[in-house]
Design a protein around this motif. Structure first.
Motif, short mmCIF file in Angstrom:
data_model
loop_
_atom_site.label_atom_id
_atom_site.label_comp_id
_atom_site.label_asym_id
_atom_site.label_seq_id
_atom_site.Cartn_x
_atom_site.Cartn_y
_atom_site.Cartn_z
N ARG A 308 0.66 -1.32 0.05
CA ARG A 308 0.12 -0.01 -0.04
C ARG A 308 0.96 1.34 -0.06
O ARG A 308 2.22 0.97 0.35
N ARG A 309 0.16 2.39 -0.45
CA ARG A 309 1.05 3.52 -0.23
C ARG A 309 0.29 4.56 0.38
O ARG A 309 -0.31 5.78 0.03
N PRO A 310 0.82 4.65 1.77
CA PRO A 310 0.25 5.69 2.72
C PRO A 310 0.96 6.95 2.41
O PRO A 310 2.09 6.90 1.86
N PRO A 311 0.31 8.10 2.82
CA PRO A 311 1.07 9.47 2.78
C PRO A 311 2.16 9.58 3.78
O PRO A 311 2.28 8.91 4.79
N LEU A 312 3.30 10.31 3.24
CA LEU A 312 4.43 10.54 4.08
C LEU A 312 4.35 11.62 4.64
O LEU A 312 4.39 12.79 3.93
N LEU A 313 4.44 12.17 5.95
CA LEU A 313 4.55 13.40 6.70
C LEU A 313 6.10 13.39 7.05
O LEU A 313 6.73 12.82 8.02
N PHE A 314 6.81 14.56 6.55
CA PHE A 314 8.09 14.89 7.18
C PHE A 314 7.98 16.09 7.84
O PHE A 314 7.43 17.02 7.42
N ASP A 315 8.63 16.26 9.19
CA ASP A 315 8.61 17.42 10.03
C ASP A 315 9.98 17.75 10.03
O ASP A 315 10.49 17.56 11.23
N ASP A 316 10.45 18.37 9.01
CA ASP A 316 11.58 19.10 9.01
C ASP A 316 12.63 18.29 9.33
O ASP A 316 13.52 18.54 10.12
N PRO A 317 12.80 16.97 8.60
CA PRO A 317 13.97 16.02 9.17
C PRO A 317 15.32 16.39 8.40
O PRO A 317 16.23 15.62 8.59
N PHE A 318 15.43 17.60 7.57
CA PHE A 318 16.75 17.90 7.04
C PHE A 318 17.29 19.24 7.59
O PHE A 318 18.12 19.87 6.98
N ILE A 319 16.88 19.29 9.15
CA ILE A 319 17.62 20.63 9.62
C ILE A 319 19.02 20.56 9.71
O ILE A 319 19.68 21.49 9.81
N THR A 320 19.50 19.39 9.92
CA THR A 320 20.82 18.91 10.20
C THR A 320 21.72 18.81 8.92
O THR A 320 23.03 18.74 8.90
N PHE A 321 21.22 19.04 7.58
CA PHE A 321 21.78 18.74 6.26
C PHE A 321 22.42 19.98 5.99
O PHE A 321 21.90 21.05 6.24
#
Length: 390
Positions: A308-321
């Motif tokens: 299945r393809r559930p929606p993906l929620l990203f809460d600013d995971p790239f802040i340390t990039f």
């Protein structure tokens, strides 16, 4: 001595006075005594000289033997490569210790071999490898992979096993107490019958508890084995998919990811280190650690979603990039958007170019920094009316 005696006698005869017979006899006795004493003194001097010569000869022999012993000792020390006798004794002690250690190791090796020859050990090793390969093939079969054990079921069975073990310990304590009571009341027939009845009931309950404990233990072991066998293919799928995401996020620097079966610790293959590196600081930077765990979470989505393809929620995971990793993350988001509905919550504008829709949430006005990019005007109204097409 004879000459001295003659001289004394002549002196006596030549005296102007007349000697009597008694005087002559006394003079002869004195002369004989003097002669005897002279002979004894000469013999003692001769024997003393012989003893002195003997002692000197013995002393010379001892000194010669001492020189020979010293020369032999020096030659032996030179052969051993030692400077002193103490050093030679230390080397000899080390040699004895090594001989003892060698004997112990030889006995240990003989015990390990168990009387088997090298050919038998080699044959046994080949057999074990074939059996291990056959077991691995069985673990990869679809039937084993389909069996799963949920954490809730595993926890429930473990709690039930502990409860049954505690109950069995209580029953054993009761059994021991009843046996003591039985021995104390052997003279009382009625009490004895009651105790025997209680003991039979306790033994019956204990037997039922033991049976239940054995059943639950067998079920728990079977479920744990099924869970372990089911984890293998899932872990392989997760590692393979996480490696692909990791390659996209790191720009090809990291391509392989491994998950420990027992501790679930993540590790990455580092070409710079030439081996596996655990994904944590200080072995890796904070940004790299976040990158590895993001790839692992994305791979878990595919494993757990089951197609299945559930929606993906990203809460600013790239802040340390850094900038380069943010660009890689942006490309990954575009790739994920082909198969998933992606929501990215962020307080920066770095990902605006790759977004299909922009939604700016109202917030408190902040002081503008000179030269900084102006903030968009605060939106008013429902969120679904604030979406901006890009």
């Amino acid at each position: 001595a004879a000459a001295a005696a003659a001289a004394i006698l002549a002196a006596a005869l030549g005296a102007p006075r007349v000697l009597s017979a008694a005087g002559l006899a006394a003079g002869a006795g004195a002369a004989a005594l003097a002669v005897w004493r002279l002979r004894r003194a000469a013999g003692e001097r001769q024997r003393a000289e012989v003893r002195r010569q003997e002692r000197e000869r013995r002393l010379q022999d001892i000194e010669r033997a001492l020189r020979d012993a010293r020369a032999e000792l020096a030659a032996r020390l030179q052969q051993m490569g030692c400077a002193t006798v103490q050093e030679a004794e230390q080397r000899a002690q080390r040699y004895r210790d090594l001989v003892t250690t060698r004997s112990q190791l030889a006995r240990f090796l003989q015990e390990l071999r168990g009387g088997r020859t090298d050919e038998e050990i080699t044959t046994r090793w080949a057999t074990v490898r074939r059996e291990a390969f056959a077991l691995q093939e069985q673990l990869r079969s679809p039937d084993v992979a389909a069996r799963r054990l949920t954490p809730l079921e595993l926890t429930s069975l473990e709690q039930e096993v502990r409860r049954l073990e505690q109950l069995m310990a209580e029953m054993q304590t009761a059994e021991r107490r009843l046996l003591v009571d039985l021995e104390r009341h052997t003279a009382e027939a009625e009490a004895l019958a009651a105790v025997e009845e209680q003991l039979a009931e306790a033994e019956d309950r204990l037997e039922r508890v033991r049976h239940r404990h054995a059943v639950y233990t067998a079920a728990l072991e079977a479920l744990q084995e099924a869970r372990r066998q089911a984890q293998v293919p899932l872990r392989e799928v997760m590692e393979r998919q996480a490696g692909q995401y990791l390659r996209l996020l790191s720009g090809g620097r990291y391509e392989r990811l491994a998950v420990d079966q027992e501790t679930l610790t993540l590790s990455v293959w580092s070409p710079d280190a030439g081996g596996w590196v655990e994904a944590r600081e200080p072995a890796l930077s904070r940004g790299t650690v976040d990158l590895v765990y993001l790839a692992a979470r994305l791979a878990l989505v595919e494993v757990l979603a089951g197609g299945r393809r559930p929606p993906l929620l990203f809460d600013d995971p790239f802040i340390t990039f850094d900038d380069e990793r943010r660009r890689q993350a942006a490309r990954l988001l575009r790739t994920l958007a082909d198969a998933y509905q992606v929501f990215l919550f962020t307080c920066t504008r770095h990902f605006d170019p790759v977004a299909d829709r922009l939604l700016v949430l109202p917030g408190r006005p902040a002081a503008r920094t000179p030269g900084a990019e102006p903030s968009p005007p605060a939106a008013v109204g429902p969120l679904w009316d604030q979406v901006q097409d890009v």
